[in-house]
Design a protein around this motif. Structure first.
Motif, PDB file in Angstrom:
ATOM      1  N   THR A  54      60.529  51.747 124.238  1.00 28.23           N
ATOM      2  CA  THR A  54      60.082  50.984 125.406  1.00 28.23           C
ATOM      3  C   THR A  54      58.693  50.409 125.187  1.00 28.23           C
ATOM      4  O   THR A  54      58.341  49.355 125.733  1.00 28.23           O
ATOM      5  CB  THR A  54      60.068  51.885 126.659  1.00 28.23           C
ATOM      6  N   LEU A  55      57.901  51.066 124.351  1.00 30.57           N
ATOM      7  CA  LEU A  55      56.540  50.612 124.065  1.00 30.57           C
ATOM      8  C   LEU A  55      56.502  49.517 123.001  1.00 30.57           C
ATOM      9  O   LEU A  55      55.414  49.076 122.612  1.00 30.57           O
ATOM     10  CB  LEU A  55      55.682  51.797 123.616  1.00 30.57           C
ATOM     11  N   GLY A  56      57.661  49.095 122.541  1.00 30.12           N
ATOM     12  CA  GLY A  56      57.709  47.968 121.618  1.00 30.12           C
ATOM     13  C   GLY A  56      57.876  48.323 120.154  1.00 30.12           C
ATOM     14  O   GLY A  56      57.737  47.456 119.283  1.00 30.12           O
ATOM     15  N   PHE A  57      58.190  49.571 119.848  1.00 26.95           N
ATOM     16  CA  PHE A  57      58.400  49.984 118.459  1.00 26.95           C
ATOM     17  C   PHE A  57      59.881  49.895 118.116  1.00 26.95           C
ATOM     18  O   PHE A  57      60.722  50.481 118.805  1.00 26.95           O
ATOM     19  CB  PHE A  57      57.913  51.418 118.242  1.00 26.95           C
ATOM     20  N   GLY A  58      60.203  49.171 117.055  1.00 32.35           N
ATOM     21  CA  GLY A  58      61.592  49.107 116.613  1.00 32.35           C
ATOM     22  C   GLY A  58      62.056  50.423 116.042  1.00 32.35           C
ATOM     23  O   GLY A  58      63.175  50.879 116.286  1.00 32.35           O
ATOM     24  N   TYR A  72      51.217  61.166 122.848  1.00 32.69           N
ATOM     25  CA  TYR A  72      52.044  61.049 124.049  1.00 32.69           C
ATOM     26  C   TYR A  72      52.258  59.572 124.376  1.00 32.69           C
ATOM     27  O   TYR A  72      51.725  58.702 123.694  1.00 32.69           O
ATOM     28  CB  TYR A  72      51.384  61.779 125.220  1.00 32.69           C
ATOM     29  N   ASP A  73      53.022  59.297 125.440  1.00 35.27           N
ATOM     30  CA  ASP A  73      53.432  57.916 125.701  1.00 35.27           C
ATOM     31  C   ASP A  73      52.264  56.972 125.961  1.00 35.27           C
ATOM     32  O   ASP A  73      52.153  55.923 125.308  1.00 35.27           O
ATOM     33  CB  ASP A  73      54.457  57.859 126.845  1.00 35.27           C
ATOM     34  N   SER A  74      51.384  57.314 126.899  1.00 38.57           N
ATOM     35  CA  SER A  74      50.257  56.428 127.178  1.00 38.57           C
ATOM     36  C   SER A  74      49.314  56.332 125.979  1.00 38.57           C
ATOM     37  O   SER A  74      48.684  55.289 125.753  1.00 38.57           O
ATOM     38  CB  SER A  74      49.498  56.904 128.420  1.00 38.57           C
ATOM     39  N   PHE A  75      49.229  57.393 125.193  1.00 38.91           N
ATOM     40  CA  PHE A  75      48.408  57.404 123.993  1.00 38.91           C
ATOM     41  C   PHE A  75      48.975  56.419 122.973  1.00 38.91           C
ATOM     42  O   PHE A  75      48.229  55.659 122.342  1.00 38.91           O
ATOM     43  CB  PHE A  75      48.378  58.805 123.381  1.00 38.91           C
ATOM     44  N   LEU A  76      50.287  56.445 122.793  1.00 41.31           N
ATOM     45  CA  LEU A  76      50.918  55.552 121.821  1.00 41.31           C
ATOM     46  C   LEU A  76      50.808  54.102 122.270  1.00 41.31           C
ATOM     47  O   LEU A  76      50.646  53.193 121.445  1.00 41.31           O
ATOM     48  CB  LEU A  76      52.389  55.943 121.630  1.00 41.31           C
ATOM     49  N   ASN A  77      50.877  53.872 123.575  1.00 39.62           N
ATOM     50  CA  ASN A  77      50.727  52.513 124.089  1.00 39.62           C
ATOM     51  C   ASN A  77      49.356  51.951 123.728  1.00 39.62           C
ATOM     52  O   ASN A  77      49.243  50.808 123.253  1.00 39.62           O
ATOM     53  CB  ASN A  77      50.913  52.504 125.605  1.00 39.62           C
ATOM     54  N   VAL A  78      48.308  52.746 123.931  1.00 42.33           N
ATOM     55  CA  VAL A  78      46.954  52.297 123.600  1.00 42.33           C
ATOM     56  C   VAL A  78      46.776  52.169 122.088  1.00 42.33           C
ATOM     57  O   VAL A  78      46.124  51.229 121.605  1.00 42.33           O
ATOM     58  CB  VAL A  78      45.908  53.252 124.214  1.00 42.33           C
ATOM     59  N   LEU A 108      62.790  51.509 151.540  1.00 41.07           N
ATOM     60  CA  LEU A 108      62.166  52.363 150.520  1.00 41.07           C
ATOM     61  C   LEU A 108      63.073  52.467 149.304  1.00 41.07           C
ATOM     62  O   LEU A 108      64.276  52.688 149.428  1.00 41.07           O
ATOM     63  CB  LEU A 108      61.901  53.756 151.088  1.00 41.07           C
ATOM     64  N   GLU A 109      62.461  52.356 148.111  1.00 37.88           N
ATOM     65  CA  GLU A 109      63.240  52.389 146.867  1.00 37.88           C
ATOM     66  C   GLU A 109      62.432  53.093 145.781  1.00 37.88           C
ATOM     67  O   GLU A 109      61.209  52.933 145.685  1.00 37.88           O
ATOM     68  CB  GLU A 109      63.562  50.953 146.434  1.00 37.88           C
ATOM     69  N   ILE A 110      63.107  53.882 144.977  1.00 40.62           N
ATOM     70  CA  ILE A 110      62.503  54.483 143.787  1.00 40.62           C
ATOM     71  C   ILE A 110      62.829  53.588 142.598  1.00 40.62           C
ATOM     72  O   ILE A 110      63.968  53.143 142.441  1.00 40.62           O
ATOM     73  CB  ILE A 110      63.042  55.904 143.553  1.00 40.62           C
ATOM     74  N   THR A 111      61.838  53.320 141.766  1.00 44.41           N
ATOM     75  CA  THR A 111      62.041  52.409 140.646  1.00 44.41           C
ATOM     76  C   THR A 111      61.513  53.017 139.350  1.00 44.41           C
ATOM     77  O   THR A 111      60.533  53.762 139.355  1.00 44.41           O
ATOM     78  CB  THR A 111      61.338  51.063 140.898  1.00 44.41           C
ATOM     79  N   GLN A 112      62.181  52.679 138.254  1.00 43.91           N
ATOM     80  CA  GLN A 112      61.710  53.056 136.922  1.00 43.91           C
ATOM     81  C   GLN A 112      61.201  51.833 136.165  1.00 43.91           C
ATOM     82  O   GLN A 112      60.949  51.894 134.960  1.00 43.91           O
ATOM     83  CB  GLN A 112      62.848  53.725 136.127  1.00 43.91           C
ATOM     84  N   GLU A 113      61.042  50.733 136.873  1.00 42.09           N
ATOM     85  CA  GLU A 113      60.494  49.514 136.269  1.00 42.09           C
ATOM     86  C   GLU A 113      59.101  49.813 135.705  1.00 42.09           C
ATOM     87  O   GLU A 113      58.343  50.593 136.281  1.00 42.09           O
ATOM     88  CB  GLU A 113      60.412  48.426 137.342  1.00 42.09           C
ATOM     89  N   ASN A 114      58.753  49.198 134.581  1.00 41.13           N
ATOM     90  CA  ASN A 114      57.458  49.513 133.979  1.00 41.13           C
ATOM     91  C   ASN A 114      56.304  48.961 134.815  1.00 41.13           C
ATOM     92  O   ASN A 114      56.458  48.013 135.589  1.00 41.13           O
ATOM     93  CB  ASN A 114      57.382  49.019 132.530  1.00 41.13           C
ATOM     94  N   SER A 115      55.151  49.560 134.658  1.00 40.12           N
ATOM     95  CA  SER A 115      54.005  49.243 135.498  1.00 40.12           C
ATOM     96  C   SER A 115      53.556  47.799 135.361  1.00 40.12           C
ATOM     97  O   SER A 115      53.145  47.171 136.345  1.00 40.12           O
ATOM     98  CB  SER A 115      52.839  50.186 135.162  1.00 40.12           C
TER      99      SER A 115
END
Length: 408
Positions: free
Chosen positions: A51-55, A10-16, A249-256
């Motif tokens: 987004t996680l940096g993989f081409g 999953y996404d957080s798994f691939l990031n780590v 108030l604003e909703i954002t999709q900016e990365n953490s």
């Protein structure tokens, strides 16, 4: 040259997996990546991967395909950043006690908030288990010792996501926004999530001079391990219909990472991002409104001094983390990663110290495993299908009892 295969689901798994893979690469290893299919539904989008940096999107595979094709045997180290079921599949597919297999290294993609011992037990067969904090190491060792196992595989790493540096803006603490970081599935029910939307809108209205950002765990077209049934953005807009949307108030999709770089305050219920915020020096508060429920992970922060309800938020005088809690529940991985990578590479070359592959009693005894396998098959034991309720009549009665007009 040492060959490493990094597996993620999953996404957080691939990031780590990427962060740890970079450390192996820096040590002179060649590192390949693969995405492991863990469920039928799509687990991660191509956009999330990039987004996680993989081409290029890593190849999709299954544990069975890796083993049956002989591909797994080409590697010296397998870095498994996987959920419990896929970890069990990997360990059960390998010959136990054999040097003719890769060294198995496992780490967690985030804080071990819930079902800690289930997660530890699923990884008890790994050769190296890199844990997030001293408390996790102590809990793992207590489990292993009590079950007659070997705790030598457990090592202190620190939270792997902290390997991604946050370049903090010096002015952020004074002028940065209040950022609420949502979690997928926490809280779970629609009623609770409606309250969350209500409380966030009230927070913004009660603090009109502060910019309040809401960071959903994922956008509507993204996926993660935990499924969100009631997307927060829709609930916020429904709740705001009567009184209007607050201008601050604003909703954002900016990365953490970029949000933490400029945040003046971090709010969350029990997310891994709380530790990332503390590490970056962002004032942090853990929301207590949903109570002390094991499934919501608030217990990780007991004793932290950071727990507050929405009505007790104080942005002018933020709470400070308790020093004793920090020493027990926080660790910077930069202090340990180089040594752990070097030790793993050396062990993979020597094919020694593969102690983790001894039969572990943490999940079940050998007698119980043999009994279940004889009745249901080895695959059923790995998949834990024997734990599912197969009493169709009983299951139907449970469903019927939930229907109001049938309750009597």
């Amino acid at each position: 040259m040492t060959r490493v295969l990094a597996l993620a689901a999953y996404d957080s798994f691939l990031n780590v997996a990427r962060l740890l893979g970079d450390q192996f690469a820096a040590a002179g290893c060649t590192v390949d990546y693969a995405l492991v299919r863990a469920r039928v539904a799509k687990q991660i989008t191509d956009a999330q991967v990039k987004t996680l940096g993989f081409g290029d999107v890593p190849r999709w595979t299954t544990i069975a395909e890796l083993v049956e094709s002989g591909r797994l045997a080409r590697y010296d180290i397998v870095l498994g950043i996987l959920e419990n079921r896929s970890t069990r599949r990997l360990l059960d597919a390998l010959p136990r006690g054999s040097a003719a297999r890769p060294l198995i290294v496992s780490a967690f993609p985030g804080l071990v908030l819930r079902h800690a011992h289930d997660s530890f037990a699923a990884r008890a067969g790994c050769d190296r288990l890199w844990l997030n904090c001293r408390r996790d190491v102590e809990r793992y060792r207590a489990m292993a010792d009590s079950m007659g196992g070997d705790h030598a595989a457990a090592h202190l790493l620190g939270l792997p996501s902290l390997l991604s540096p946050v370049k903090r803006d010096a002015k952020a603490a004074a002028t940065g926004p209040v950022v609420f970081f949502e979690q997928a599935g926490i809280p779970k029910s629609r009623a609770e999530r409606e309250y969350l939307a209500h409380a966030l809108l009230r927070l913004a209205r009660n603090n009109p001079t502060r910019h309040v950002l809401i960071k959903p765990r994922m956008s509507r077209n993204e996926t993660s391990l935990h499924v969100t049934r009631w997307h927060l953005e829709g609930l916020l807009r429904d709740e705001a219909a009567a009184e209007g949307w607050p201008g601050n108030l604003e909703i954002t999709q900016e990365n953490s990472t970029s949000l933490l770089a400029r945040a003046g305050f971090c709010l969350t219920i029990s997310s891994t991002v709380a530790i990332e915020a503390i590490h970056a020096g962002v004032p942090t508060t853990i929301v207590s409104d949903f109570g002390a429920r094991d499934d919501y992970g608030l217990q990780y922060f007991f004793g932290s001094g950071l727990i507050r309800s929405f009505s007790d938020m104080d942005f002018d005088t933020p709470p400070q983390p308790d020093a004793a809690w920090l020493a027990h529940c926080y660790c910077a991985p930069q202090d340990n990663i180089g040594r752990l990578v070097s030790e793993a590479v050396a062990a993979s070359r020597q094919r020694q110290a593969l102690t983790g592959q001894a039969e572990s009693q943490a999940e079940m005894s050998g007698d119980m495993r043999a009994f279940l396998a004889s009745r249901h098959g080895e695959e059923a034991v790995t998949e834990r299908s024997h734990e599912r309720d197969t009493d169709l009549k009983g299951s139907l009665l449970k469903v019927l009892r939930r229907i109001p007009f049938l309750r009597g």
